[in-house]
Design a protein around this motif. Structure first.
Motif, PDB file in Angstrom:
ATOM      1  N   UNK A  17      15.284  11.584  30.932  1.00 34.53           N
ATOM      2  CA  UNK A  17      14.525  11.034  29.804  1.00 34.53           C
ATOM      3  C   UNK A  17      15.483  10.263  28.851  1.00 34.53           C
ATOM      4  N   UNK A  18      16.624  10.597  28.555  1.00 29.26           N
ATOM      5  CA  UNK A  18      17.542  10.065  27.657  1.00 29.26           C
ATOM      6  C   UNK A  18      17.915   8.644  28.437  1.00 29.26           C
ATOM      7  N   UNK A  19      18.348   8.877  29.504  1.00 27.59           N
ATOM      8  CA  UNK A  19      18.878   7.590  30.446  1.00 27.59           C
ATOM      9  C   UNK A  19      17.932   6.492  30.253  1.00 27.59           C
ATOM     10  N   UNK A  20      16.528   6.878  30.564  1.00 29.28           N
ATOM     11  CA  UNK A  20      15.566   6.059  30.531  1.00 29.28           C
ATOM     12  C   UNK A  20      15.044   5.564  29.354  1.00 29.28           C
ATOM     13  N   UNK A  21      15.121   6.332  28.400  1.00 27.93           N
ATOM     14  CA  UNK A  21      14.745   5.822  26.900  1.00 27.93           C
ATOM     15  C   UNK A  21      15.707   5.140  26.233  1.00 27.93           C
ATOM     16  N   UNK A  22      17.068   5.355  26.372  1.00 26.20           N
ATOM     17  CA  UNK A  22      18.135   4.778  25.919  1.00 26.20           C
ATOM     18  C   UNK A  22      18.605   5.473  24.793  1.00 26.20           C
ATOM     19  N   UNK A  23      18.093   6.552  24.518  1.00 26.40           N
ATOM     20  CA  UNK A  23      18.419   7.545  23.261  1.00 26.40           C
ATOM     21  C   UNK A  23      17.857   8.765  23.259  1.00 26.40           C
ATOM     22  N   UNK A  24      18.522   9.497  22.200  1.00 21.11           N
ATOM     23  CA  UNK A  24      18.258  10.991  22.496  1.00 21.11           C
ATOM     24  C   UNK A  24      16.765  11.053  21.664  1.00 21.11           C
ATOM     25  N   UNK A  25      16.566  10.381  20.534  1.00 23.86           N
ATOM     26  CA  UNK A  25      15.437  10.504  19.639  1.00 23.86           C
ATOM     27  C   UNK A  25      14.287  10.058  20.326  1.00 23.86           C
ATOM     28  N   UNK A  26      14.529   9.022  21.103  1.00 29.72           N
ATOM     29  CA  UNK A  26      13.197   8.326  22.003  1.00 29.72           C
ATOM     30  C   UNK A  26      12.896   9.553  23.107  1.00 29.72           C
ATOM     31  N   UNK A  27      14.034   9.895  23.859  1.00 29.05           N
ATOM     32  CA  UNK A  27      13.635  10.898  24.794  1.00 29.05           C
ATOM     33  C   UNK A  27      12.969  12.165  24.128  1.00 29.05           C
ATOM     34  N   UNK A  28      13.372  12.623  22.705  1.00 30.76           N
ATOM     35  CA  UNK A  28      12.828  13.743  22.151  1.00 30.76           C
ATOM     36  C   UNK A  28      11.489  13.426  22.013  1.00 30.76           C
ATOM     37  N   UNK A  29      10.975  12.138  21.700  1.00 32.67           N
ATOM     38  CA  UNK A  29       9.538  11.842  21.265  1.00 32.67           C
ATOM     39  C   UNK A  29       8.651  11.962  22.683  1.00 32.67           C
ATOM     40  N   UNK A  30       9.421  11.462  23.484  1.00 33.90           N
ATOM     41  CA  UNK A  30       8.642  11.349  24.994  1.00 33.90           C
ATOM     42  C   UNK A  30       8.430  12.904  25.591  1.00 33.90           C
ATOM     43  N   UNK A  31       9.311  13.760  25.377  1.00 35.60           N
ATOM     44  CA  UNK A  31       9.442  15.125  25.884  1.00 35.60           C
ATOM     45  C   UNK A  31       8.648  16.068  24.841  1.00 35.60           C
ATOM     46  N   UNK A  32       8.331  15.404  23.354  1.00 34.18           N
ATOM     47  CA  UNK A  32       7.593  16.263  22.518  1.00 34.18           C
ATOM     48  C   UNK A  32       8.230  17.507  22.148  1.00 34.18           C
ATOM     49  N   UNK A  33       9.498  17.299  22.077  1.00 31.73           N
ATOM     50  CA  UNK A  33      10.571  18.518  21.305  1.00 31.73           C
ATOM     51  C   UNK A  33      11.450  17.923  20.558  1.00 31.73           C
ATOM     52  N   UNK A  34      12.201  18.788  19.796  1.00 30.71           N
ATOM     53  CA  UNK A  34      13.279  18.367  18.681  1.00 30.71           C
ATOM     54  C   UNK A  34      14.327  17.422  19.222  1.00 30.71           C
ATOM     55  N   UNK A  35      14.776  16.831  18.535  1.00 31.09           N
ATOM     56  CA  UNK A  35      16.180  15.846  19.204  1.00 31.09           C
ATOM     57  C   UNK A  35      17.084  16.966  19.298  1.00 31.09           C
ATOM     58  N   UNK A  36      17.637  17.868  18.665  1.00 31.44           N
ATOM     59  CA  UNK A  36      18.531  18.671  18.789  1.00 31.44           C
ATOM     60  C   UNK A  36      18.702  19.527  20.026  1.00 31.44           C
ATOM     61  N   UNK A  37      17.268  19.856  20.510  1.00 25.56           N
ATOM     62  CA  UNK A  37      17.153  20.531  21.585  1.00 25.56           C
ATOM     63  C   UNK A  37      17.588  19.791  22.806  1.00 25.56           C
ATOM     64  N   UNK A  38      17.241  18.364  22.967  1.00 30.99           N
ATOM     65  CA  UNK A  38      17.674  17.546  23.988  1.00 30.99           C
ATOM     66  C   UNK A  38      19.242  17.301  23.963  1.00 30.99           C
ATOM     67  N   UNK A  39      19.759  16.924  23.053  1.00 30.44           N
ATOM     68  CA  UNK A  39      21.080  16.926  22.753  1.00 30.44           C
ATOM     69  C   UNK A  39      21.910  18.245  23.244  1.00 30.44           C
ATOM     70  N   UNK A  40      21.147  19.403  22.988  1.00 35.55           N
ATOM     71  CA  UNK A  40      21.975  20.462  23.332  1.00 35.55           C
ATOM     72  C   UNK A  40      21.948  20.704  24.755  1.00 35.55           C
TER      73      UNK A  40
END
Length: 300
Positions: A17-40
């Protein structure tokens, strides 16, 4: 080496998701979770793989060389996991999987016509038919080697449930010149005084018991005729020898033997059942039973 660690599917999903969205915040939005969880989770994945997946800066996130190489692998793993879940769902629905079925030969290869109907509604369900002697068929169902088995004329089997699926008429073979051949259909009572050629019980216990129990219920005890040898030899002897009769069910069509008449028997009928373990049938067996219930006219 990262012994004892494992890569989780969600980590791969976050990485993609991060690779396809080009960033952690947009990936978090796509996954409907908080950005910190994606980064972790991406950080944990990088530690477990031992390579950095992204080149991070304050302005943008982009794949590292290792990330570029691993991205298609991650997508393949996620696709395989999706396919696995889909196949499992289809198995639960009876639309996929393997059905190990003990079979018997029937009129017009009935079972194969049923299996063709099954293939039309569940094309991914693999059926593995096996021919085994009766006792081996039943034992294989009990042990789990077979999922189900077709059996004829069986009224009970310890440890198994018998589900009736169809009935077939029985036929009488007797000399063509005998007065009883004038009847379009015979009853057991009509044959009370005519010697009966019946195969030994050890050759087919369920069928032998069906015939003897039916004679007893009809109040007759036909005298024993000459020994039953093979089916064809016995029919030939009936046509050439002293008056006698035998009883049989159709397997590959009704025989045509000189000086022998074939007449249907009013009762009993021959019941074919499906032997399964007690309890709700597995999805593949349930699917087969549904086909049998829907297409009785096509398999008789």
């Amino acid at each position: 080496m990262n012994r004892g660690r494992r890569v989780e599917l969600r980590q791969l999903a976050y990485f993609v998701a991060v690779a396809e969205e080009g960033g952690f915040s947009r990936a978090a939005e796509r996954l409907s979770i908080v950005q910190s969880a994606v980064s972790q989770q991406v950080r944990r994945l990088e530690r477990e793989l031992g390579v950095p997946l992204f080149d991070r800066s304050t302005r943008h996130v982009r794949l590292s060389g290792a990330g570029e190489r691993l991205l298609p692998e991650a997508r393949a793993v996620l696709a395989a996991a999706h396919r696995t879940r889909q196949v499992a769902a289809d198995i639960r629905a009876g639309a996929d999987g393997v059905l190990r079925l003990g079979i018997v030969q029937g009129p017009g290869n009935r079972i194969y016509r049923v299996l063709n109907e099954l293939a039309a509604v569940a094309p991914h369900l693999q059926v593995r038919p096996r021919r085994l002697p009766l006792l081996d068929r039943l034992s294989a169902v009990r042990s789990g080697e077979l999922d189900a088995a077709l059996v004829r004329a069986l009224s009970g089997a310890p440890g198994l449930e018998l589900l009736p699926i169809w009935t077939d008429p029985l036929y009488v073979a007797l000399p063509a010149g005998h007065p009883l051949t004038g009847s379009a259909e015979l009853k057991l009572e009509d044959l009370a005084s005519l010697p009966l050629r019946l195969a030994a019980r050890e050759n087919n216990p369920p069928f032998h018991d069906l015939v003897t129990d039916a004679c007893r219920a009809a109040g007759i005890a036909p005298p024993p005729g000459p020994p039953f040898t093979t089916f064809q030899e016995t029919l030939a002897d009936i046509g050439a020898g002293p008056p006698s009769w035998t009883i049989f069910y159709e397997v590959t069509g009704l025989p045509e033997i000189p000086r022998v008449a074939i007449r249907p028997l009013a009762e009993p009928a021959l019941t074919t059942s499906m032997a399964v373990l007690p309890g709700p049938p597995i999805p593949a067996v349930r699917q087969l039973l549904q086909v049998l219930a829907r297409v009785p006219a096509h398999v008789g």
